[in-house]
Design an enzyme around this catalytic site. Structure first.
Site, PDB file in Angstrom:
ATOM      1  N   ASP A  94      33.802  18.886   4.906  1.00  0.00           N
ATOM      2  CA  ASP A  94      32.344  18.876   4.971  1.00  0.00           C
ATOM      3  C   ASP A  94      31.863  19.163   3.550  1.00  0.00           C
ATOM      4  O   ASP A  94      31.986  20.288   3.063  1.00  0.00           O
ATOM      5  CB  ASP A  94      31.848  19.942   5.947  1.00  0.00           C
ATOM      6  CG  ASP A  94      30.337  19.960   6.076  1.00  0.00           C
ATOM      7  OD1 ASP A  94      29.639  19.457   5.163  1.00  0.00           O
ATOM      8  OD2 ASP A  94      29.839  20.499   7.083  1.00  0.00           O
ATOM      9  N   HIS A  95      31.344  18.161   2.884  1.00  0.00           N
ATOM     10  CA  HIS A  95      31.002  18.295   1.468  1.00  0.00           C
ATOM     11  C   HIS A  95      29.807  19.209   1.228  1.00  0.00           C
ATOM     12  O   HIS A  95      29.508  19.539   0.086  1.00  0.00           O
ATOM     13  CB  HIS A  95      30.784  16.913   0.837  1.00  0.00           C
ATOM     14  CG  HIS A  95      32.060  16.171   0.667  1.00  0.00           C
ATOM     15  ND1 HIS A  95      32.643  15.984  -0.558  1.00  0.00           N
ATOM     16  CD2 HIS A  95      32.900  15.607   1.569  1.00  0.00           C
ATOM     17  CE1 HIS A  95      33.779  15.306  -0.407  1.00  0.00           C
ATOM     18  NE2 HIS A  95      33.953  15.069   0.877  1.00  0.00           N
ATOM     19  N   ARG A  96      29.154  19.651   2.281  1.00  0.00           N
ATOM     20  CA  ARG A  96      28.105  20.659   2.101  1.00  0.00           C
ATOM     21  C   ARG A  96      28.734  22.017   1.794  1.00  0.00           C
ATOM     22  O   ARG A  96      28.103  22.878   1.205  1.00  0.00           O
ATOM     23  CB  ARG A  96      27.236  20.761   3.357  1.00  0.00           C
ATOM     24  CG  ARG A  96      26.431  19.483   3.626  1.00  0.00           C
ATOM     25  CD  ARG A  96      25.753  19.547   4.952  1.00  0.00           C
ATOM     26  NE  ARG A  96      26.778  19.582   6.016  1.00  0.00           N
ATOM     27  CZ  ARG A  96      26.503  19.631   7.304  1.00  0.00           C
ATOM     28  NH1 ARG A  96      25.253  19.688   7.724  1.00  0.00           N
ATOM     29  NH2 ARG A  96      27.475  19.648   8.198  1.00  0.00           N
TER      30      ARG A  96
END
Length: 122
Positions: A94-96
């Site tokens: 999850d690149h967040r």
């Protein structure tokens, strides 16, 4: 969920994970034992699946998909041809929460440890 895995020995993690897996198969886990967490490992290799992409379990930030090992022709470090057991592992991030470059570094470190497991105890 293995709580505080970073602060535990590999043998303790293995023992706890085995206990959790056995109780999960028996349907005896409490919700607090499978909710939360930061990362998961999904192993379909034990069912003969060679490669797959796992879906992140929110609110976790990553999951690693582990496929089956299989014997393949392989060019060895000295240039000769040999046979090696090769497996496919895929990381979904999850690149967040986890930058892709950091995820790539994690996968590279995992590859190094799988190829030279004595690094886990050295």
């Amino acid at each position: 969920i293995v709580i505080d895995a970073a602060g535990k020995s590999l043998s303790t993690i293995a023992t706890e994970a085995k206990d959790l897996a056995n109780r999960a198969k028996e349907g005896k886990l409490q919700p607090t034992e499978y909710q939360g967490g930061t990362a998961s490992i999904s192993n379909m290799g034990m069912m003969g699946i060679k490669q797959f992409t796992a879906v992140i379990n929110p609110p976790q930030a990553m999951i690693m998909a582990v496929g089956a090992g299989e014997k393949r022709p392989y060019v060895m470090d000295d240039g000769s041809l040999g046979v090696a057991t090769v497996m496919c592992c895929t990381g979904s991030f999850d690149h967040r929460a986890i930058d892709g470059a950091d995820g790539a570094q994690l996968m590279a470190a995992f590859k190094t440890l799988v190829e030279k497991p004595l690094g886990l105890v050295a």
